[in-house]
Design a protein around this motif. Structure first.
Motif, mmCIF file in Angstrom:
data_model
loop_
_atom_site.group_PDB
_atom_site.id
_atom_site.type_symbol
_atom_site.label_atom_id
_atom_site.label_comp_id
_atom_site.label_asym_id
_atom_site.label_seq_id
_atom_site.Cartn_x
_atom_site.Cartn_y
_atom_site.Cartn_z
ATOM 1 N N VAL A 156 0.834 -1.201 0.000
ATOM 2 C CA VAL A 156 0.000 0.000 0.000
ATOM 3 C C VAL A 156 0.868 1.250 0.000
ATOM 4 N N THR A 157 1.922 1.250 0.776
ATOM 5 C CA THR A 157 2.831 2.389 0.802
ATOM 6 C C THR A 157 3.448 2.627 -0.567
ATOM 7 N N GLY A 158 3.796 1.545 -1.249
ATOM 8 C CA GLY A 158 4.366 1.674 -2.587
ATOM 9 C C GLY A 158 3.398 2.313 -3.561
ATOM 10 N N ARG A 159 2.114 1.939 -3.498
ATOM 11 C CA ARG A 159 1.121 2.526 -4.399
ATOM 12 C C ARG A 159 0.939 4.015 -4.120
ATOM 13 N N TYR A 160 0.835 4.370 -2.846
ATOM 14 C CA TYR A 160 0.670 5.780 -2.503
ATOM 15 C C TYR A 160 1.919 6.579 -2.858
ATOM 16 N N SER A 161 3.091 6.001 -2.651
ATOM 17 C CA SER A 161 4.335 6.709 -2.948
ATOM 18 C C SER A 161 4.462 7.015 -4.428
ATOM 19 N N ASP A 162 3.970 6.124 -5.268
ATOM 20 C CA ASP A 162 4.012 6.365 -6.703
ATOM 21 C C ASP A 162 3.175 7.588 -7.073
ATOM 22 N N PHE A 163 2.156 7.849 -6.279
ATOM 23 C CA PHE A 163 1.243 8.954 -6.559
ATOM 24 C C PHE A 163 1.684 10.246 -5.874
ATOM 25 N N TYR A 164 2.046 10.151 -4.601
ATOM 26 C CA TYR A 164 2.368 11.340 -3.809
ATOM 27 C C TYR A 164 3.863 11.594 -3.655
ATOM 28 N N LEU A 167 6.624 8.923 1.294
ATOM 29 C CA LEU A 167 5.755 9.193 2.446
ATOM 30 C C LEU A 167 6.585 9.362 3.708
ATOM 31 N N SER A 168 6.068 10.163 4.611
ATOM 32 C CA SER A 168 6.732 10.355 5.902
ATOM 33 C C SER A 168 6.461 9.169 6.809
ATOM 34 N N ALA A 169 7.210 9.121 7.908
ATOM 35 C CA ALA A 169 6.994 8.055 8.900
ATOM 36 C C ALA A 169 5.583 8.146 9.465
ATOM 37 N N GLU A 170 5.102 9.357 9.648
ATOM 38 C CA GLU A 170 3.747 9.539 10.176
ATOM 39 C C GLU A 170 2.700 9.022 9.192
ATOM 40 N N GLN A 171 2.911 9.251 7.927
ATOM 41 C CA GLN A 171 1.956 8.775 6.915
ATOM 42 C C GLN A 171 1.987 7.255 6.808
ATOM 43 N N THR A 172 3.162 6.673 6.914
ATOM 44 C CA THR A 172 3.253 5.209 6.919
ATOM 45 C C THR A 172 2.536 4.640 8.139
ATOM 46 N N ALA A 173 2.627 5.345 9.262
ATOM 47 C CA ALA A 173 1.929 4.897 10.470
ATOM 48 C C ALA A 173 0.416 4.963 10.279
ATOM 49 N N ILE A 174 -0.057 5.977 9.562
ATOM 50 C CA ILE A 174 -1.491 6.077 9.263
ATOM 51 C C ILE A 174 -1.933 4.852 8.462
ATOM 52 N N ILE A 175 -1.157 4.499 7.455
ATOM 53 C CA ILE A 175 -1.494 3.335 6.627
ATOM 54 C C ILE A 175 -1.522 2.073 7.468
ATOM 55 N N ARG A 176 -0.545 1.923 8.345
ATOM 56 C CA ARG A 176 -0.496 0.725 9.190
ATOM 57 C C ARG A 176 -1.741 0.630 10.076
ATOM 58 N N THR A 177 -2.138 1.744 10.655
ATOM 59 C CA THR A 177 -3.330 1.744 11.502
ATOM 60 C C THR A 177 -4.580 1.428 10.685
ATOM 61 N N GLN A 178 -4.679 2.005 9.496
ATOM 62 C CA GLN A 178 -5.831 1.743 8.639
ATOM 63 C C GLN A 178 -5.935 0.266 8.283
ATOM 64 N N LEU A 179 -4.816 -0.356 7.958
ATOM 65 C CA LEU A 179 -4.838 -1.774 7.605
ATOM 66 C C LEU A 179 -5.191 -2.643 8.802
ATOM 67 N N ALA A 180 -4.711 -2.246 9.979
ATOM 68 C CA ALA A 180 -5.032 -3.008 11.189
ATOM 69 C C ALA A 180 -6.524 -2.954 11.499
ATOM 70 N N GLN A 181 -7.179 -1.866 11.109
ATOM 71 C CA GLN A 181 -8.605 -1.688 11.365
ATOM 72 C C GLN A 181 -9.487 -2.205 10.231
ATOM 73 N N SER A 182 -8.876 -2.650 9.159
ATOM 74 C CA SER A 182 -9.644 -3.079 7.990
ATOM 75 C C SER A 182 -10.393 -4.373 8.272
ATOM 76 N N GLN A 262 3.505 17.255 -1.956
ATOM 77 C CA GLN A 262 2.928 15.962 -2.309
ATOM 78 C C GLN A 262 1.640 16.126 -3.112
ATOM 79 N N ARG A 263 0.820 17.099 -2.756
ATOM 80 C CA ARG A 263 -0.418 17.337 -3.498
ATOM 81 C C ARG A 263 -0.123 17.847 -4.914
ATOM 82 N N GLN A 264 0.896 18.658 -5.027
ATOM 83 C CA GLN A 264 1.279 19.112 -6.360
ATOM 84 C C GLN A 264 1.724 17.945 -7.232
ATOM 85 N N ARG A 265 2.474 17.024 -6.626
ATOM 86 C CA ARG A 265 2.897 15.842 -7.382
ATOM 87 C C ARG A 265 1.685 15.032 -7.822
#
Length: 283
Positions: A156-164, A167-182, A262-265
């Protein structure tokens, strides 16, 4: 034909821009190779399948690519600013509408070919799926819970990184939490994958062994696509609905954590997709 439809959407929404034009132009050939490896067409079936794929490709370029351009134009609005889940759900719904149109035409083209399939091809298909299921299980079920989670975070981080971008450590932590709650689990994913395969195989057996008209075969195949998207059992349907809503929430949360750079990218990437699609529309 279902493979063709999924490939089209993936080419438009996911990969590097340079891959879109090359991949899209080669879709009939690539899709035929994949289908033939799965089904093992006879000589007559090969001719019909190639013709159907080429007709589908021409229809899609003529009828759908202009709508994809408009769709991407609309996505730059949220990519530059904060995004609400409802905005992203609306975008996902529009993408689903585009896929439904594509699949409606795909099953129309596929129905005459499906009527030609015999027991040998369907047995070959079942064996191919068994092999692919083994590979899927190695990817998703191998290791303990922590190892599985790490692989999911990496993908998931790889897909988002290709777009944005990175990613920061905080953003990777967000992804980890989201997956844990999925609500998605690899065990459920395997069951749903097998459900879809069995549904398609049973439908193809029914189509090929009955004296159906082309219109009846088309209706049968369209039913498969609808059931793929919404399982008939209430538990499975509710789970898929929950995952769809969570996808909107997750992307909104991550997008709203991004920096201006990141949004500009992301905006540049969407506009690059749009330019590539416009190029494909040129004579």
């Amino acid at each position: 034909m279902i493979r063709f439809g999924i490939a089209v959407l993936a080419l438009v929404l996911l990969p590097a821009c340079s891959a879109i034009k090359l991949g899209y132009q080669q879709l009939p050939t690539l899709s035929y190779w994949w289908l033939d490896s799965t089904v093992s067409f006879s000589s007559e079936q090969s001719v019909r399948a190639k013709e159907a794929l080429e007709q589908l490709h021409q229809w899609h370029r003529r009828e759908e690519l202009p709508r994809y351009v408009s769709f991407l134009q609309n996505q730059t609005q949220w990519s530059q600013n904060a995004a609400e889940p409802v905005q992203l759900c609306n975008a996902f719904a529009e993408a689903q509408n585009r896929m439904d149109r594509l699949m409606r035409e795909a099953v129309r083209q596929a129905a005459p070919v499906a009527l030609l399939l015999g027991p040998r091809q369907l047995s070959h298909m079942a064996r191919q799926w068994d092999k692919k299921n083994e590979d899927w299980e190695k990817d998703w079920l191998r290791g303990d819970d922590q190892a599985r989670m790490e692989r999911r975070v990496e993908r998931v981080t790889g897909r988002y990184s290709d777009f944005y971008g990175t990613l920061s450590a905080e953003q990777t932590a967000i992804i980890r939490t989201q997956l844990a709650q999925s609500p998605w689990t690899a065990e459920w994913g395997r069951q749903d994958r097998q459900r879809r395969q069995k549904d398609l195989l049973a439908t193809l057996q029914r189509v090929s062994q009955s004296q159906m008209s082309v219109a009846q075969a088309e209706a049968e195949l369209w039913g498969v696509w609808q059931r793929w998207l919404k399982p008939s059992d209430p538990v499975g349907a509710a789970l898929m609905q929950a995952m769809s809503q969570q996808a909107c929430n997750n992307l909104s949360q991550l997008h709203n954590s991004t920096t201006a750079e990141q949004r500009q990218r992301a905006t540049r990437r969407i506009r690059a997709y749009e330019r590539d699609l416009r190029d494909l529309l040129l004579p």
